[in-house]
Design a protein around this motif. Structure first.
Motif, PDB file in Angstrom:
ATOM      1  N   CYS A  90     -10.789  -7.290  12.819  1.00  8.48           N
ATOM      2  CA  CYS A  90     -10.886  -7.716  11.833  1.00  8.48           C
ATOM      3  C   CYS A  90      -9.668  -8.915  11.723  1.00  8.48           C
ATOM      4  CB  CYS A  90     -10.087  -6.702  10.412  1.00  8.48           C
ATOM      5  SG  CYS A  90     -11.749  -5.082  10.151  1.00  8.48           S
TER       6      CYS A  90
ATOM      7  N   GLY B 208       0.499  -1.132   0.027  1.00 16.08           N
ATOM      8  CA  GLY B 208       0.180  -0.638  -0.343  1.00 16.08           C
ATOM      9  C   GLY B 208       0.546   1.229   0.072  1.00 16.08           C
TER      10      GLY B 208
ATOM     11  N   GLU C  57       2.621   4.709  -0.597  1.00 12.41           N
ATOM     12  CA  GLU C  57       1.716   6.175  -1.861  1.00 12.41           C
ATOM     13  C   GLU C  57       2.564   7.280  -1.949  1.00 12.41           C
ATOM     14  OE1 GLU C  57      -2.186   7.083   0.045  1.00 12.41           O
ATOM     15  OE2 GLU C  57      -2.913   4.899  -0.687  1.00 12.41           O
TER      16      GLU C  57
ATOM     17  N   ALA D   3     -10.498  -0.246   6.668  1.00  7.70           N
ATOM     18  CA  ALA D   3     -11.640   0.570   5.783  1.00  7.70           C
ATOM     19  C   ALA D   3     -11.646   0.413   4.558  1.00  7.70           C
ATOM     20  CB  ALA D   3     -10.877   2.102   5.829  1.00  7.70           C
ATOM     21  N   TYR D   4     -11.151  -0.888   4.565  1.00  3.29           N
ATOM     22  CA  TYR D   4     -11.093  -1.594   2.636  1.00  3.29           C
ATOM     23  C   TYR D   4     -11.056  -2.686   3.080  1.00  3.29           C
ATOM     24  CZ  TYR D   4      -8.854   3.277   2.331  1.00  3.29           C
ATOM     25  OH  TYR D   4      -8.528   4.605   2.569  1.00  3.29           O
ATOM     26  N   PRO D   5     -12.171  -3.524   2.018  1.00  5.26           N
ATOM     27  CA  PRO D   5     -12.710  -4.568   2.402  1.00  5.26           C
ATOM     28  C   PRO D   5     -11.557  -6.103   1.595  1.00  5.26           C
ATOM     29  CG  PRO D   5     -14.651  -3.804   1.238  1.00  5.26           C
ATOM     30  CD  PRO D   5     -13.775  -2.681   1.449  1.00  5.26           C
ATOM     31  N   SER D   6     -10.508  -4.837   0.191  1.00  2.66           N
ATOM     32  CA  SER D   6     -10.306  -5.586   0.028  1.00  2.66           C
ATOM     33  C   SER D   6      -8.264  -6.208   0.726  1.00  2.66           C
ATOM     34  CB  SER D   6      -9.000  -4.902  -1.388  1.00  2.66           C
ATOM     35  OG  SER D   6      -8.414  -3.522  -0.837  1.00  2.66           O
ATOM     36  N   TRP D   7      -9.043  -5.945   1.862  1.00  2.00           N
ATOM     37  CA  TRP D   7      -7.959  -6.494   2.879  1.00  2.00           C
ATOM     38  C   TRP D   7      -8.315  -8.208   3.486  1.00  2.00           C
ATOM     39  CZ3 TRP D   7      -2.627  -5.894   3.800  1.00  2.00           C
ATOM     40  CH2 TRP D   7      -2.087  -3.978   3.651  1.00  2.00           C
TER      41      TRP D   7
ATOM     42  N   ASP E  89      -0.594   2.186  11.492  1.00  2.00           N
ATOM     43  CA  ASP E  89      -2.288   3.045  11.490  1.00  2.00           C
ATOM     44  C   ASP E  89      -1.488   4.246  12.285  1.00  2.00           C
ATOM     45  OD1 ASP E  89      -4.744   3.608   9.962  1.00  2.00           O
ATOM     46  OD2 ASP E  89      -4.979   1.830  10.283  1.00  2.00           O
TER      47      ASP E  89
ATOM     48  N   GLY F 297      -5.270   0.686   6.960  1.00  2.00           N
ATOM     49  CA  GLY F 297      -6.441   0.946   6.819  1.00  2.00           C
ATOM     50  C   GLY F 297      -8.032  -0.132   6.402  1.00  2.00           C
TER      51      GLY F 297
ATOM     52  N   LEU G 282      -3.278  -5.122  -5.986  1.00  2.00           N
ATOM     53  CA  LEU G 282      -3.624  -5.850  -4.865  1.00  2.00           C
ATOM     54  C   LEU G 282      -2.903  -7.128  -4.072  1.00  2.00           C
ATOM     55  CD1 LEU G 282      -7.604  -5.992  -4.565  1.00  2.00           C
ATOM     56  CD2 LEU G 282      -5.744  -4.051  -3.407  1.00  2.00           C
TER      57      LEU G 282
END
Length: 372
Positions: free
Chosen positions: A330, A192, A194, A296-300, A318, A293, A270
């Motif tokens: 989670c 991830g 950025e 916050a992100y279902p892709s995790w 985080d 996050g 991903l």
């Protein structure tokens, strides 16, 4: 600050959210009615948020003598972060460009090379080899600055939180270097990325932190520009200072890059979708996901499931404790196990507070660490 009951009350907010919860002080409301409506949700988290709010003073304690909140009334710059960068004369310069909202978007940058500079004098930045190797684990910014012979008014920690957080996570994981082709190696899968994609040169500090080790870092994430997918960047020298006759400008790279270097490879997408390709050349010692996050992100979810199945040590960071708490819930739900590394404050968090539009709780880049 947004009203915590926004979208829940069935009617628009009455105005600015200035009414804060009297128990935790972490959430705000536009009216007493909206506060009443939100209580059925907030009552489950109020005590936890109050505990997190109690750590504001601890999280804001740094050894630095520079101010991150310069006084600049009637200034034309759009944010406090911009004002801070302007106060130290690096606003929109070199490696500092991405640190404010004025900075460039990753997708618009054509060159993700490591040619950017510190734009400050040599005494304020780590532009050359350290005087001595690390003799004991560094446990704080004060430790690091003392080892690097940097004055506490140097702001370089604002950028160095990326490599120092990686260093700290490796210490937490107790991962040892392995031997590959006769050389010590560490393979890191870094998920991830950025902003740090525009600050790759700061990862040169890993040369000083891990002398004689070849670090191979696979940077994997949706923010990697499609045109950069598969790009390899070798770092074998430190970012330059602003002094033209400094030795950092005449230093040469070692002949054998494998003996002491940082190799960065960029992967767009991903992690669970790219892992099979990445692992062909790089079996990871550690997976690191800064400012992840997770909640916050279902892709995790598929990524965490894959990490669990493969059995790779993974550390997440985080911005705030609440995000870390939700992420831990989670992860534990997906893995069926408690965290291997409990939630804790990162001593190498970035020393400038981030804005949080939803909560008043303290928020810093790479603020809390936790892991599987």
């Amino acid at each position: 600050m947004e009203c915590a009951a926004k979208g829940l009350a069935g009617e628009p907010c009455a105005g600015v959210a200035q009414r804060r919860c009297g128990s935790c002080g972490a959430v705000a409301y536009c009216s007493k009615d909206h506060q009443f409506v939100h209580w059925r949700f907030h009552k489950e988290e109020c005590a936890r948020l109050a505990t997190q709010m109690s750590r504001i003073d601890v999280l804001s304690q740094f050894p630095f003598t520079f101010s991150v909140e310069p006084l600049a009334l009637n200034h034309t710059l759009p944010s406090m972060r911009c004002l801070f960068l302007e106060s130290i004369k690096v606003h929109l310069k070199g490696l500092w460009k991405p640190e404010c909202i004025c900075g460039p978007e990753i997708a618009s940058v054509k060159d993700l090379s490591i040619t950017a500079e510190w734009n400050m004098e040599s005494s304020l930045c780590p532009c050359t080899e350290p005087e001595n190797p690390v003799t004991r684990p560094l446990a704080s910014w004060e430790d690091y600055y003392q080892w690097r012979s940097l004055p506490l008014h140097s702001p370089v920690a604002v950028l160095l939180h990326w490599p120092l957080t990686l260093y700290h996570c490796l210490q937490l994981s107790r991962i040892q270097t392995s031997r590959h082709d006769g050389h010590a190696t560490l393979n890191i899968h870094y998920l991830g990325p950025e902003k740090e994609l525009l600050q790759l040169a700061v990862f040169a500090e890993l040369l000083a932190l891990f002398p004689g080790v070849h670090l191979r870092i696979e940077l994997v994430g949706p923010a990697v520009p499609r045109s950069r997918d598969g790009e390899v960047v070798n770092i074998s020298s430190y970012a330059h200072c602003s002094v033209q006759n400094c030795g950092c400008r005449s230093s040469t790279a070692p002949e054998d890059l494998n003996s002491s270097a940082v190799t960065l490879k960029l992967w767009k997408g991903l992690y669970h979708e790219r892992y099979s390709d990445i692992a062909k050349d790089s079996n990871p010692h550690l997976v690191l996901a800064p400012n992840a996050g997770v909640a916050a992100y279902p892709s995790w979810m598929p990524t965490i499931e894959m990490i669990r199945e493969i059995g790779i040590p993974a550390i997440f960071t985080d911005f705030c404790e609440e995000a870390a708490h939700l992420a831990s819930c989670c992860i534990s739900y997906i893995t069926g196990q408690p965290l291997g590394v409990p939630i804790q404050i990162n001593p190498f968090r970035q020393p400038i507070a981030e804005n949080n539009s939803a909560l008043y709780i303290p928020c810093y880049s790479n603020c809390f660490v936790f892991g599987m």
